[in-house]
Design a protein around this motif. Structure first.
Motif, PDB file in Angstrom:
ATOM      1  N   ARG A  68       0.806  -1.198   0.000  1.00  0.00           N
ATOM      2  CA  ARG A  68       0.000   0.000   0.000  1.00  0.00           C
ATOM      3  C   ARG A  68       0.843   1.252   0.000  1.00  0.00           C
ATOM      4  NH1 ARG A  68      -4.534   1.309   4.292  1.00  0.00           N
ATOM      5  NH2 ARG A  68      -2.791   1.062   5.689  1.00  0.00           N
ATOM      6  N   SER A  69       2.004   1.187   0.694  1.00  0.00           N
ATOM      7  CA  SER A  69       2.807   2.387   0.836  1.00  0.00           C
ATOM      8  C   SER A  69       3.321   2.868  -0.515  1.00  0.00           C
ATOM      9  CB  SER A  69       3.963   2.111   1.796  1.00  0.00           C
ATOM     10  OG  SER A  69       4.597   0.913   1.440  1.00  0.00           O
ATOM     11  N   SER A  70       3.440   1.954  -1.502  1.00  0.00           N
ATOM     12  CA  SER A  70       3.944   2.379  -2.793  1.00  0.00           C
ATOM     13  C   SER A  70       2.850   3.067  -3.600  1.00  0.00           C
ATOM     14  CB  SER A  70       4.502   1.185  -3.564  1.00  0.00           C
ATOM     15  OG  SER A  70       3.475   0.277  -3.830  1.00  0.00           O
ATOM     16  N   ASP A  75      19.070  -4.060   7.497  1.00  0.00           N
ATOM     17  CA  ASP A  75      19.133  -3.095   8.577  1.00  0.00           C
ATOM     18  C   ASP A  75      19.891  -3.682   9.767  1.00  0.00           C
ATOM     19  OD1 ASP A  75      17.536  -0.462   9.494  1.00  0.00           O
ATOM     20  OD2 ASP A  75      17.790  -1.843  11.177  1.00  0.00           O
ATOM     21  N   VAL A  87      19.728  -3.000  12.890  1.00  0.00           N
ATOM     22  CA  VAL A  87      18.870  -3.277  14.053  1.00  0.00           C
ATOM     23  C   VAL A  87      18.184  -4.630  13.879  1.00  0.00           C
ATOM     24  CG1 VAL A  87      16.844  -2.502  15.327  1.00  0.00           C
ATOM     25  CG2 VAL A  87      18.513  -0.846  14.540  1.00  0.00           C
ATOM     26  N   LEU A  88      17.723  -4.890  12.651  1.00  0.00           N
ATOM     27  CA  LEU A  88      17.072  -6.170  12.380  1.00  0.00           C
ATOM     28  C   LEU A  88      18.054  -7.322  12.584  1.00  0.00           C
ATOM     29  CD1 LEU A  88      14.625  -7.733  11.382  1.00  0.00           C
ATOM     30  CD2 LEU A  88      15.390  -7.334   9.043  1.00  0.00           C
ATOM     31  N   LEU A 111      18.490  -7.876  16.238  1.00  0.00           N
ATOM     32  CA  LEU A 111      17.295  -8.502  16.801  1.00  0.00           C
ATOM     33  C   LEU A 111      17.307 -10.002  16.495  1.00  0.00           C
ATOM     34  CD1 LEU A 111      14.506  -8.019  18.195  1.00  0.00           C
ATOM     35  CD2 LEU A 111      13.538  -8.022  15.912  1.00  0.00           C
ATOM     36  N   LEU A 136      17.169 -12.981  19.135  1.00  0.00           N
ATOM     37  CA  LEU A 136      15.947 -13.784  19.277  1.00  0.00           C
ATOM     38  C   LEU A 136      16.088 -15.223  18.781  1.00  0.00           C
ATOM     39  CD1 LEU A 136      12.922 -11.462  18.452  1.00  0.00           C
ATOM     40  CD2 LEU A 136      13.873 -12.092  20.656  1.00  0.00           C
ATOM     41  N   PHE A 155      16.809 -17.852  21.346  1.00  0.00           N
ATOM     42  CA  PHE A 155      15.640 -18.073  22.201  1.00  0.00           C
ATOM     43  C   PHE A 155      14.613 -18.943  21.487  1.00  0.00           C
ATOM     44  CE2 PHE A 155      16.889 -14.434  24.863  1.00  0.00           C
ATOM     45  CZ  PHE A 155      16.641 -15.009  26.090  1.00  0.00           C
TER      46      PHE A 155
END
Lengths: 100, 330
Positions: B82-84, B197, B199-200, B203, B207, B210
């Motif tokens: 949708r953002s595109s 990214d 940060v990804l 993460l 994770l 875990f």
């Protein structure tokens, strides 16, 4: 006594969730909304988790509840960053009310 | 049951109906998918309220998590995100009735919501009434036959002993789906897939261990209670999806021999276990007396690995045509 403290913490957490929700619905642009949801909800979940952890039967159970909060906080922070980054890359302007 | 529980269940069932309707009738696919994911989460909560933790786990992991990820990645590849801004012009045909509809009269959503809540409370009341009639279902039969199987958990006994044939064929279906998708062609990327990214990536690093731990725990828990191979496999699949997003080297998964072995491990182990009895003249899928728990343990492990890899492969959506790392953009 502990029960009352736990109840107060959970209620405070609920208040932060409500604030985050209002922010999500009322804030003008996508960045502000993400900001509201990730920050307020993480704190809200933290308070609820703290309250729930207080009334667990053993420290192991409490540690599990707090672990849930830590994992959720990590995921929520990263998800907020990724959403903002995606919006930025799509050149969504700040300060404008978008249609979504 | 207290009034609070009644109220909670009524809102839950009403929300399910509203979300199901909203998901199917959404004008743009993205909204529909998001509503579907929320529907999955509430469905998981509903199973938990019905004291079916196995189903709740499976619904949360597969229904809400992985199916949502699959749908979103499909949407992304269709160029319809949708953002595109291309939501309307469409590979997905939107019925004209929906695109050109008039704004709803004031109060209509509230009316739908009220009706849905009423329907939810009515259905809830009906279910509670049925529950009061104490229909035993097959539960008592399963519990009675449990010692004969030797597997402790009712669910595991049903899946791997009493109706092992269905489970065997389910594994075949999953493998066939992966192979069919691999036959359809390779994935191509519009942008360089190597830009991930940071940060990804962090993460995922935090994770994934875990998730592996939780999967292992669910696997061993499945032999005694809620948990089991499919839930563990779904968590492994989630780890696989996160890994795929965070480390694009994962896209070469299909080329690895170990991964291919892992994909067929569940069906293979199960099939060997199923056919072995026929060599000594016993029927298909009859575990030797007393050996059911051992088979269950081995097959659960194999199924979990295969389900995890299959779900990861399904998410990737094909064998990737990715440049080698030394061709990486600066």
């Amino acid at each position: 006594m502990v029960t009352w403290v736990a109840a107060a913490l959970i209620a405070a957490g609920g208040a932060f969730f409500t604030a985050g929700l209002v922010g999500l619905l009322r804030f003008p642009d996508v960045y502000a909304r993400i900001h509201a949801v990730t920050k307020a909800d993480t704190l809200g979940l933290g308070l609820v988790a703290l309250g729930v952890a207080l009334v667990q039967p053993s420290p192991v159970h409490s540690a599990r509840v707090l672990l849930v909060w830590i994992l959720a906080a990590l995921a929520s922070g990263a998800a907020g960053h990724l959403l903002c980054r995606a919006a930025w890359l799509e050149e969504v302007e700040a300060g404008k009310r978008d249609t979504s | 049951m207290s009034w609070a529980a009644w109220w909670f269940d009524g809102v839950l069932v009403g929300s399910l109906i509203v979300l199901a309707w909203g998901s199917v009738m959404a004008r743009d696919p993205f909204t529909g998918i998001v509503r579907y994911v929320i529907f999955g989460l509430l469905a998981a909560l509903t199973w938990a309220r019905l004291w079916a933790p196995d189903l709740a786990l499976a619904e949360a992991a597969i229904g809400a998590g992985l199916t949502g990820a699959l749908l979103l990645s499909t949407l992304g590849r269709m160029g319809l995100s949708r953002s595109s801004g291309h939501a309307g012009e469409a590979l997905v045909p939107v019925p004209p009735r929906l695109t050109g509809r008039k704004p709803l009269p004031l109060g209509f959503p509230e009316l739908v919501l009220t009706l849905a809540l009423a329907a939810g409370v009515a259905i809830g009341a009906a279910v509670m009434h049925l529950g009061a009639a104490r229909s035993p279902g097959l539960g008592t039969a399963v519990v009675a036959l449990l010692p004969q199987s030797g597997i402790e958990s009712e669910v595991a006994a049903v899946l791997l002993d009493f109706r092992a044939y269905d489970t065997l064929l389910e594994m075949a279906v999953l493998l066939t789906a992966v192979l069919a998708i691999w036959c359809l062609g390779v994935i191509r990327f519009r942008r360089s897939p190597w830009r991930v990214d940071p940060v990804l990536a962090s993460l995922a690093r935090a994770l994934v261990p875990f998730l592996l731990l939780i999967a292992a725990w669910l696997l061993q828990a499945g032999l005694h209670g809620p948990g089991g191979a499919f839930q563990a496999g779904a968590i492994l699949g989630a780890a696989g999806v996160l890994w795929t997003l965070a480390d694009r080297r994962a896209l070469r998964l299909g080329e690895r021999r170990s991964a291919r072995v892992g994909l067929v491990l569940g069906l293979g182990t199960f099939a060997i276990g199923a056919f072995l009895p026929t060599l000594v003249g016993r029927p298909l899928l009859t575990w030797a007396p007393g050996s059911a728990p051992a088979w269950a343990w081995g097959i659960e492990l194999a199924i979990a690995v295969s389900v995890g890899l299959s779900l990861t492969a399904l998410f990737m959506g094909g064998l990737a045509e990715v440049p080698h790392i030394d061709e990486e953009e600066p």
